[in-house]
Design a protein around this motif. Structure first.
Motif, PDB file in Angstrom:
ATOM      1  N   LEU A  36       0.829  -1.209   0.000  1.00  0.00           N
ATOM      2  CA  LEU A  36       0.000   0.000   0.000  1.00  0.00           C
ATOM      3  C   LEU A  36       0.857   1.249   0.000  1.00  0.00           C
ATOM      4  O   LEU A  36       0.527   2.250  -0.662  1.00  0.00           O
ATOM      5  CB  LEU A  36      -0.924   0.005   1.223  1.00  0.00           C
ATOM      6  N   LEU A  37       1.964   1.217   0.729  1.00  0.00           N
ATOM      7  CA  LEU A  37       2.846   2.382   0.796  1.00  0.00           C
ATOM      8  C   LEU A  37       3.531   2.636  -0.545  1.00  0.00           C
ATOM      9  O   LEU A  37       3.814   3.781  -0.888  1.00  0.00           O
ATOM     10  CB  LEU A  37       3.885   2.194   1.907  1.00  0.00           C
ATOM     11  N   VAL A  38       3.790   1.579  -1.304  1.00  0.00           N
ATOM     12  CA  VAL A  38       4.328   1.755  -2.652  1.00  0.00           C
ATOM     13  C   VAL A  38       3.278   2.397  -3.551  1.00  0.00           C
ATOM     14  O   VAL A  38       3.603   3.232  -4.400  1.00  0.00           O
ATOM     15  CB  VAL A  38       4.807   0.405  -3.240  1.00  0.00           C
ATOM     16  N   SER A  39       2.001   2.047  -3.360  1.00  0.00           N
ATOM     17  CA  SER A  39       0.927   2.701  -4.115  1.00  0.00           C
ATOM     18  C   SER A  39       0.862   4.190  -3.777  1.00  0.00           C
ATOM     19  O   SER A  39       0.673   5.033  -4.659  1.00  0.00           O
ATOM     20  CB  SER A  39      -0.421   2.055  -3.793  1.00  0.00           C
ATOM     21  N   HIS A 221       0.430  -5.967  -6.592  1.00  0.00           N
ATOM     22  CA  HIS A 221       0.049  -6.168  -5.190  1.00  0.00           C
ATOM     23  C   HIS A 221      -1.469  -6.156  -5.029  1.00  0.00           C
ATOM     24  O   HIS A 221      -2.020  -6.942  -4.250  1.00  0.00           O
ATOM     25  CB  HIS A 221       0.669  -5.075  -4.315  1.00  0.00           C
ATOM     26  N   SER A 222      -2.132  -5.257  -5.746  1.00  0.00           N
ATOM     27  CA  SER A 222      -3.598  -5.173  -5.627  1.00  0.00           C
ATOM     28  C   SER A 222      -4.258  -6.456  -6.119  1.00  0.00           C
ATOM     29  O   SER A 222      -5.277  -6.892  -5.577  1.00  0.00           O
ATOM     30  CB  SER A 222      -4.128  -3.960  -6.401  1.00  0.00           C
ATOM     31  N   LYS A 223      -3.668  -7.080  -7.149  1.00  0.00           N
ATOM     32  CA  LYS A 223      -4.202  -8.348  -7.657  1.00  0.00           C
ATOM     33  C   LYS A 223      -3.972  -9.471  -6.655  1.00  0.00           C
ATOM     34  O   LYS A 223      -4.847 -10.316  -6.428  1.00  0.00           O
ATOM     35  CB  LYS A 223      -3.540  -8.701  -8.994  1.00  0.00           C
ATOM     36  N   VAL A 234      -5.325   4.608  -1.923  1.00  0.00           N
ATOM     37  CA  VAL A 234      -4.037   5.032  -1.353  1.00  0.00           C
ATOM     38  C   VAL A 234      -3.203   5.768  -2.407  1.00  0.00           C
ATOM     39  O   VAL A 234      -2.510   6.742  -2.104  1.00  0.00           O
ATOM     40  CB  VAL A 234      -3.267   3.822  -0.791  1.00  0.00           C
ATOM     41  N   PHE A 235      -3.282   5.305  -3.668  1.00  0.00           N
ATOM     42  CA  PHE A 235      -2.604   5.993  -4.773  1.00  0.00           C
ATOM     43  C   PHE A 235      -3.104   7.432  -4.877  1.00  0.00           C
ATOM     44  O   PHE A 235      -2.306   8.378  -4.991  1.00  0.00           O
ATOM     45  CB  PHE A 235      -2.862   5.241  -6.078  1.00  0.00           C
ATOM     46  N   LEU A 236      -4.429   7.610  -4.804  1.00  0.00           N
ATOM     47  CA  LEU A 236      -5.021   8.945  -4.890  1.00  0.00           C
ATOM     48  C   LEU A 236      -4.655   9.810  -3.685  1.00  0.00           C
ATOM     49  O   LEU A 236      -4.500  11.024  -3.813  1.00  0.00           O
ATOM     50  CB  LEU A 236      -6.542   8.844  -5.024  1.00  0.00           C
TER      51      LEU A 236
END
Length: 269
Positions: A36-39, A221-223, A234-236
């Motif tokens: 998530l932090l990479v996103s 990761h999301s997949k 989290v990207f947004l």
């Protein structure tokens, strides 16, 4: 000269801000939510790329002028790290069980190093106006760099680097600010001509990092986690966070250009 060196070392020290996430209270959350932090970092670097492209084209007399340097940044990163031997890393114990990362962190370190040379030239230019402008530009760079360096730390950790190595690489990449600031102090006119090409090269290099490494890693990761909405959200958050900083804090490049213009006017009067 002392003020420029002090400002440069301040920017180098901000690169160690990632150490905050090694504190016991945050470490568990950090390691558990690396994907998530990479996103989040992907969102941050998308805005950084946007900002670099905007600065490059605003500071160029012709739209086509910086395209060659952007292309050099893109091809340079792609070809350079395809030729160089890869880094075979191993995850720490905390990462065991996590999906193996496909991120080549050398790209982001290289891109940041080029970008920081440009920031060094900017520091030299701002202190050449006067001390007050130099301090304001330094503070602006520090705020922008803080979130960028945190995001870069996340990416390096996801790539498999240990905490110490991630912090060390961040610090070494930020140390290139001294090349721009010291070189700019002694040869300001020559180094000012390099600022736009350096920004253009780093824009192209960061673009490769975002498209080839960060976004694909986030999607992967999301997949795996089967939670697409959370990763997009989290990207947004990263996008909004970086845009907010750019909106609330004066852009150092625009500030320096404005004050140089005002300085010239006052001298003519």
């Amino acid at each position: 000269m002392f003020a420029i060196i002090l400002a440069s070392f301040s920017i180098m020290l901000i690169s160690l801000v990632g150490v905050v996430f090694t504190a016991k209270i945050l470490k568990g959350f950090f390691e558990k939510n690396m994907g998530l932090l990479v996103s989040f970092s992907s969102g941050v670097f998308v805005v950084i790329v946007f900002g670099l492209f905007r600065e490059v084209f605003e500071h160029s007399e012709k739209i086509t002028e910086p395209l060659g340097f952007v292309l050099a940044g893109v091809l340079g990163v792609v070809l350079l790290f395809r030729v160089l031997p890869g880094f075979h890393h191993h995850h720490d114990e905390e990462h065991e069980g996590e999906p193996h990362s496909h991120i080549d962190a050398r790209k982001i370190v290289f891109s940041d190093a080029v970008h920081n040379i440009g920031d060094g030239v900017l520091l030299a230019s701002s202190f050449a106006v006067n001390l007050q402008v130099g301090i304001v530009v330094t503070l602006s760079i520090l705020v922008h760099e803080a979130i960028q360096e945190i995001s870069e730390f996340f990416v390096l950790r996801q790539a498999g680097y240990s905490v110490k190595k991630a912090l060390r690489l961040n610090f070494l990449a930020s140390a290139t600010v001294l090349i721009g600031s010291i070189g700019g102090f002694f040869l300001l006119e020559n180094f000012e001509q390099l600022e736009v090409p350096l920004l253009a090269v780093s824009a192209g290099a960061f673009l490769v990092v975002v498209i080839q490494d960060l976004i694909p890693e986030s999607i992967r990761h999301s997949k795996i986690k089967k939670n697409y909405f959370k990763y997009i959200f989290v990207f947004l958050v990263g996008v909004v966070a970086m845009f907010s900083i750019r909106f609330l804090i004066l852009d150092p490049h625009e500030l320096t250009e404005k004050d140089f213009h005002e300085s010239d006017i006052s001298q003519n009067i």
